[in-house]
Design a protein around this motif. Structure first.
Motif, short mmCIF file in Angstrom:
data_model
loop_
_atom_site.label_atom_id
_atom_site.label_comp_id
_atom_site.label_asym_id
_atom_site.label_seq_id
_atom_site.Cartn_x
_atom_site.Cartn_y
_atom_site.Cartn_z
N SER A 16 1.63 12.47 -4.81
CA SER A 16 2.09 11.11 -4.53
C SER A 16 1.05 10.10 -5.01
CB SER A 16 2.34 10.93 -3.04
OG SER A 16 2.68 9.57 -2.75
N VAL A 17 -0.20 10.33 -4.64
CA VAL A 17 -1.29 9.46 -5.06
C VAL A 17 -2.35 10.31 -5.76
CG1 VAL A 17 -3.11 7.88 -4.31
CG2 VAL A 17 -0.89 7.89 -3.14
N ALA A 108 3.09 10.65 -10.80
CA ALA A 108 2.68 10.25 -9.45
C ALA A 108 3.07 8.79 -9.19
CB ALA A 108 1.17 10.44 -9.27
N SER A 109 3.28 8.46 -7.92
CA SER A 109 3.68 7.10 -7.58
C SER A 109 2.53 6.11 -7.75
CB SER A 109 4.21 7.04 -6.15
OG SER A 109 3.22 7.47 -5.23
N LEU A 110 1.30 6.59 -7.62
CA LEU A 110 0.12 5.75 -7.84
C LEU A 110 -0.93 6.59 -8.55
CD1 LEU A 110 -1.55 3.14 -7.40
CD2 LEU A 110 -2.26 4.08 -5.18
N LEU A 126 -7.50 2.30 -1.98
CA LEU A 126 -6.92 3.39 -1.20
C LEU A 126 -6.81 2.99 0.27
CD1 LEU A 126 -8.80 6.45 -2.75
CD2 LEU A 126 -6.40 5.85 -3.10
N ARG A 129 -4.00 0.25 0.79
CA ARG A 129 -2.65 0.79 0.63
C ARG A 129 -2.35 1.90 1.63
NH1 ARG A 129 -0.54 0.38 -5.59
NH2 ARG A 129 -1.51 -1.62 -6.08
N CYS A 131 -3.29 5.03 2.06
CA CYS A 131 -2.86 6.30 1.45
C CYS A 131 -3.24 7.46 2.36
CB CYS A 131 -3.51 6.46 0.08
SG CYS A 131 -3.07 5.16 -1.10
N VAL A 134 -4.27 12.05 -0.73
CA VAL A 134 -4.74 11.69 -2.06
C VAL A 134 -5.24 12.93 -2.78
CG1 VAL A 134 -6.38 10.30 -3.38
CG2 VAL A 134 -5.42 9.40 -1.25
N VAL A 209 -5.49 1.02 -12.63
CA VAL A 209 -4.23 1.68 -12.31
C VAL A 209 -3.49 2.03 -13.59
CG1 VAL A 209 -2.03 1.47 -11.12
CG2 VAL A 209 -4.07 0.43 -10.13
N THR A 211 0.04 3.33 -15.32
CA THR A 211 1.48 3.44 -15.09
C THR A 211 2.19 3.73 -16.40
OG1 THR A 211 1.71 1.04 -15.37
CG2 THR A 211 1.50 1.86 -13.12
#
Length: 233
Positions: A16-17, A108-110, A126, A129, A131, A134, A209, A211
């Motif tokens: 996920s992260v 992954a979402s992040l 982190l 947000r 999290c 991780v 980040v 993406t």
């Protein structure tokens, strides 16, 4: 925060992260590229893709590990990059470990890419947000690079314990095989200051980040709350 530390080959599914760590030198170089004015960094899957992107976009700046070769503009060295004006430019980066690790978790979402120079900003992001789980991707030396593991463990601790001291983690990184190879000139495309620059804690105030933008994995800076702002969240 539940933290896992995995090498690239150990990634069996997208977390996920993900925090992708490459201290020497991909994500130290990336941070310097942004500090020198780069707008974004495209993480290339291969040297051929990097060259193809450069051919389609001649104004982009392509960099790689090792010595400078035809088609590339510069190399993966913070010491060399710090004198390059990248104002408003797009950088294409292909390295042996760091970019590979980021692309391995692109679903992954992040996805955060990090090193010691942006460690505090990464830990703070982190925290803000919140999290819970991780995965730290230790990119170097098939997941055994101690400079990357030390940085990952420091950020993981710092994300939950703001008072964590960096000295021991930086010592480990400075005594790593990668540091020795850079200092001894084993790795080509290096500058004598590279090790010191890679061990410069929190040189920059931003996180990074990555993406997916279309078919490309793109790295950008991300502002994080100051300590004062964070306390009021």
């Amino acid at each position: 925060m539940d933290a896992r530390f995995l090498g690239i080959a150990e990634l069996v599914e997208a977390p996920s992260v993900a925090v992708v760590v490459d201290v020497m030198r991909a994500f130290t170089v990336a941070a310097w590229a942004f500090a020198q004015g780069a707008e974004k960094i495209v993480l290339a899957e291969s040297l051929d893709e990097a060259l193809a992107l450069k051919a389609r976009h001649p104004d982009w700046v392509a960099l790689k590990d090792g010595p400078l070769t035809p088609g590339f503009d510069t190399v993966n060295s913070p010491g060399l990059l710090r004198s390059v004006d990248l104002g408003g430019r797009t950088v294409v980066q292909k390295t042996t470990a760091g970019t590979v690790g980021a692309l391995a978790v692109k679903e992954a979402s992040l996805v955060l890419c990090t090193s010691f120079v942006v460690a505090e900003a990464t830990a703070r992001l982190l925290r803000t947000r919140e999290c819970d789980s991780v995965t730290f991707v230790v990119t170097g030396d098939d997941g055994y690079a101690d400079e990357d593991l030390a940085c990952a463990q420091y950020i993981a601790r710092r994300a939950t314990e703001a008072g964590t001291d960096a000295a021991e983690f930086l010592r480990r990184a400075g005594e790593s095989r990668a540091a020795a190879e850079l200092a001894e000139g084993v790795r080509q495309g290096a500058h004598p200051d590279d090790v010191a620059l890679c061990l410069e804690l929190d040189r920059f105030p931003f996180a990074m980040v990555a993406t997916l933008e279309g078919s490309l994995m793109v790295l950008r800076t991300c502002a994080v709350p100051s300590l004062t702002d964070e306390a009021s969240i």
